[in-house]
Design an enzyme around this catalytic site. Structure first.
Site, PDB file in Angstrom:
ATOM      1  N   ASP A  91       1.061  -1.260  -0.420  1.00 45.02           N
ATOM      2  CA  ASP A  91      -0.075   0.238  -0.188  1.00 45.02           C
ATOM      3  C   ASP A  91       0.493   1.008  -0.077  1.00 45.02           C
ATOM      4  O   ASP A  91       2.017   0.958  -0.383  1.00 45.02           O
ATOM      5  CB  ASP A  91      -0.894  -0.534   1.487  1.00 45.02           C
ATOM      6  N   ASP A 109      -3.011  -1.003   6.020  1.00 48.77           N
ATOM      7  CA  ASP A 109      -3.580  -0.799   7.119  1.00 48.77           C
ATOM      8  C   ASP A 109      -5.507  -0.634   7.394  1.00 48.77           C
ATOM      9  O   ASP A 109      -5.158   0.553   8.181  1.00 48.77           O
ATOM     10  CB  ASP A 109      -2.555   1.127   7.223  1.00 48.77           C
ATOM     11  N   ASP A 138      -7.871  -2.574   2.261  1.00 45.15           N
ATOM     12  CA  ASP A 138      -6.673  -3.898   1.951  1.00 45.15           C
ATOM     13  C   ASP A 138      -7.134  -5.358   3.416  1.00 45.15           C
ATOM     14  O   ASP A 138      -6.187  -6.394   2.860  1.00 45.15           O
ATOM     15  CB  ASP A 138      -5.869  -3.731   3.153  1.00 45.15           C
TER      16      ASP A 138
END
Length: 797
Positions: A381, A732, A736
């Site tokens: 990410d 996070d 996700d």
């Protein structure tokens, strides 16, 4: 929901319409009201609520039944080597018992080996069951982020604290600052001039999103649905009235819930376990053949023939000797089986978790240690992992001594810590009049704050505004206060901002709105002088400016040449993916000359209507601009290089804007400084439309996927695994979690990560740092190699 434009208020049509998806984001407000059969001033009737409850049920996520404890226990023995060990232990125990019966006396030492094997298997089973029982916690954590109550209008009455689970499609809900959105809803009316929601945990966006009640395209992605608010997100500015369009499992969070559950059902064996299973099957065949040969070689001792005239007449069979040679064959088999293997593997992994914990990588599942060592692709990410997830001012551009000159200052620091970094080439001793005006606007035309908590600095309010206050602290105190920048005290985080707010008392606020794209405050100085301070989009501020302030504080006309120079500086920062804000002020406030905030004053009526704000913010004096960004972590560039050297590819998957993500990827080394990467940078939607997705994923070098939704992330991970890659996925947010669960090893952020992401992961980063992953991979490879050496030693000894 509606079918063929049928009115949802029609009871007969409701049941038939239940399964269709109505694109509320693409419809006008009146169409939404008609479809759901509701007047937003009155809300649903009690009868309508009951009918819809029967169709849709309650607004809550499904509770999936977990795997039974007995099933979990049996699964722990679904391993070739474990089954071999179990068989060896049973046979050893039976033979020891048989020998005791034959000799009339039991030898306790004969039971030591089978008992030790049983003990090892039991301990391994307990550890496995404990880990598996934690798998469903991610789904429970997802329920925690749901709102518990909502303000609803029904039967023409306003119900302030209705349990959120009782909402049905068509309900009219009021939202205000601080509220957690209870369901997916279409915005019907903005009560305030602006509405912003923090939805980064769901979509991956680094900034709070402005919402509107205007429809958008029907095929828009989640991030583009600006007239929709989603369950689990939070209102950070403004208030509005919405209509519920989806509840429970039909919401975006409900889809994530389903994806997490689906991912948990297809967890695969770790690379080491796969190899051990293959080895176990081969070992079983080899040992079986050897034992059979040993037994057959000795057949002549327990199976003999009697000869008559040289010809075999009949045979004699000795059961005792047959059993004896069978025991020898079994003893050989037991000796060949490495019964210490499970204990060695568990010990290696346990020691590995301790080493990784020292490097800020907290392993939640033991097998993840060796999986990490086999990683070939890291899907990372962007926001919060590669970047700090904290807005910071990167560039400050002030005016020079003439209207055609600008001064550029580079601002160091990547956090909300005012004492982290400094401004390069900053004037010593004092700051000039132009810089003081910029500091005053940034400090006073600002609703955010910065506080110190648990030895770290956090923002309170909009991240961009918090970054401006940090800039003010780095610029130093106003002239004439008797303070200087060397007298900084970490006990007073926003000392300079407090001084500016004490000398410039705010008496009115012109809230930000999406049309004029600016915010203004009317202030009264300690000398009694009133002025208007404005910050906002640079182009909009320039359009409403007629003058420009110079370095010494003098004001001259803003000509076209000056405008072009400012726009050129703006373009330079925008191409670097910086978010730019301009500053301006106005001293001529004749209509507010006697205004002190009284409601009876004629000027107060001007402030009540946001349509007047543009005219109030006209004939401005432009003073400067800043460029802000979510900066990359300083150590990430080297970590990317280490990955490349170790043969690990890095794929960046983010829900953020494409231009911003590309600029960050170029800066941290995923893409080269002069590299053409257009074919390797796609949005999630573009990737899903590719004919050969696997070919795209096989490209050498780094890849970027922006505007990625949860399902896009999950699909990328799935395709990589199908192609034989061992995938580590970092994240996070709630968006996700499905991909974290599906990846060979899911890695969540410990500081900024949501509980949903942490519970779906196999490992948690205590410092939210990408370089920690790289260090953990190195440690994992070392542990993996040590385990292979141990296994070879056990086999050959």
């Amino acid at each position: 929901m509606g079918r063929g434009g049928e009115d949802y208020g029609n009871q007969e049509a409701a049941a038939a319409a239940a399964e269709d998806v109505f694109p509320a984001w693409a419809k006008e407000v009146q169409e939404c009201e008609k479809h759901f059969g509701v007047n937003y001033k009155l809300g649903l009737t009690s009868e309508q609520v009951q009918i819809r409850r029967k169709i849709h049920g309650y607004n809550e996520l499904e509770k999936h039944e977990g795997v039974s404890v007995w099933r979990l226990i049996l699964d722990q023995f679904n391993d070739t080597l474990v089954r071999i060990l179990l068989a060896a232990a049973v046979i050893s125990f039976v033979l020891a018992w048989y020998d005791g019966d034959e000799g009339g006396e039991m030898e306790i030492t004969a039971f030591v080996e089978p008992l030790v094997i049983f003990l090892i298997l039991i301990v391994n089973a307990i550890v496995g069951v404990w880990q598996e029982s934690n798998a469903e916690k991610a789904l429970e954590a997802l329920k925690e982020i749901q709102s518990e109550s909502a303000t609803v209008i029904r039967d023409g009455n306003r119900i302030p604290n209705l349990p959120a689970k009782e909402l049905v499609p068509g309900d009219i809900v009021e939202l205000k600052v601080g509220d957690k959105v209870p369901a997916d809803m279409r915005v019907l009316e903005l009560i305030s001039s602006t509405l912003r929601l923090e939805q980064g945990s769901l979509t991956g966006e680094s900034e709070a999103v402005n919402k509107t009640n205007k429809p958008v395209s029907a095929d828009m992605d989640i991030q583009g649905k600006r007239c929709m608010v989603f369950a689990g997100t939070t209102v950070v500015n403004g208030n509005c009235v919405c209509i519920v369009t989806q509840i429970g499992m039909g919401t975006e969070i409900g889809k994530v819930h389903e994806q997490i559950h689906a991912a948990s059902q297809c967890e695969e064996d770790t690379p080491l376990k796969k190899k051990l299973n293959e080895f176990g099957e081969a070992l079983t065949a080899i040992i079986g053949v050897i034992c059979l040969l040993v037994w057959l070689i000795n057949v002549k001792y327990f199976l003999t023939w009697e000869y008559v005239d040289g010809w075999p007449a009949n045979f004699k069979f000795s059961f005792e000797k047959c059993t004896y040679y069978f025991e020898i064959a079994v003893a050989l088999a037991v000796a060949a089986i490495p019964e210490g293997l499970p204990a060695v593997i568990t010990t290696c992994l346990a020691l590995g978790t301790r080493k990784m914990a020292q490097k800020n990588a907290l392993v939640r599942k033991l097998p993840s240690v060796e999986t990490l060592g086999c990683t070939t692709v890291i899907c990372s990410d962007k926001t919060g992992t590669l970047t700090t997830n904290q807005m910071a001012v990167s560039n400050l551009i002030a005016t020079g001594p003439t209207a055609d000159s600008l001064r550029t200052f580079k601002v160091d620091g990547t956090t909300y810590n005012p004492f982290d970094g400094r401004i390069q080439y900053w004037p010593t001793g004092y700051i000039d009049a132009n810089l003081q005006t910029i500091a005053k606007i940034a400090a006073v035309c600002n609703d955010a704050g910065v506080s110190q908590s648990d030895h770290k600095y956090v923002s309170n309010g909009m991240p961009t505004e918090a970054a401006l206050k940090v800039l003010v602290e780095k610029m130093g105190p106003p002239e004439g206060t008797g303070l200087d920048s060397s007298s900084s005290s970490q006990n007073d985080v926003l000392r300079c901002c407090k001084i500016w707010n004490a000398t410039e008392k705010r008496i009115a606020t012109l809230e930000f709105d999406r049309d004029r794209k600016s915010m203004g405050v009317i202030v009264k100085s300690s000398s009694g002088k009133k002025s208007l301070l404005v910050k906002g989009a640079v182009e909009n501020i320039l359009e409403r400016s007629t003058s420009i302030q110079l370095l010494d504080g003098s004001v001259v006309a803003l000509n076209q040449s000056s405008r072009n120079i400012i726009l050129e500086a703006l373009d330079g920062m925008s191409t670097s993916a910086l978010r730019c804000l301009g500053f301006a002020y106005k001293d001529d406030l004749s209509e507010f000359a006697t205004y002190e905030g009284e409601e009876e004053h004629p000027a107060h009526n001007l402030l009540l209507n946001p349509a007047n704000y543009s005219s109030i913010e006209s004939n401005l004096i432009f003073v400067g601009l800043v460029g802000l960004r979510d900066p990359p972590r300083a150590e990430v560039h080297q970590a990317i290089e280490d990955c490349r050297a170790a043969g690990i590819r890095v794929l960046v998957i983010t829900g953020d804007n494409k231009n911003t993500a590309e600029a960050i990827c170029r800066e941290i080394g995923v893409f080269g400084a002069r590299e053409e990467f257009s074919s390797r940078s796609l949005t999630g939607k573009e990737f899903m439309e590719l004919r050969d997705q696997k070919a795209h994923l096989r490209q050498s070098g780094g890849l970027l996927f922006s505007r990625a939704e949860p399902r896009h992330k999950q699909e990328i991970v799935r395709l990589l695994k199908e192609d034989g890659e061992v995938v580590a996925m970092t994240g996070d947010g709630v968006n996700d979690a499905p991909a974290l669960k599906l990846a060979d090893i899911g890695i969540a952020m410990g500081i900024a990560g949501t509980e949903v992401a942490k519970e779906a992961s196999d490992m948690v980063l205590a410092d939210d740092n990408f370089s920690t992953i790289v260090a953990a991979v190195g440690e994992g490879r070392s542990i993996y190699n040590n385990m292979k050496a141990f296994i070879r030693y056990l086999l050959f000894s």
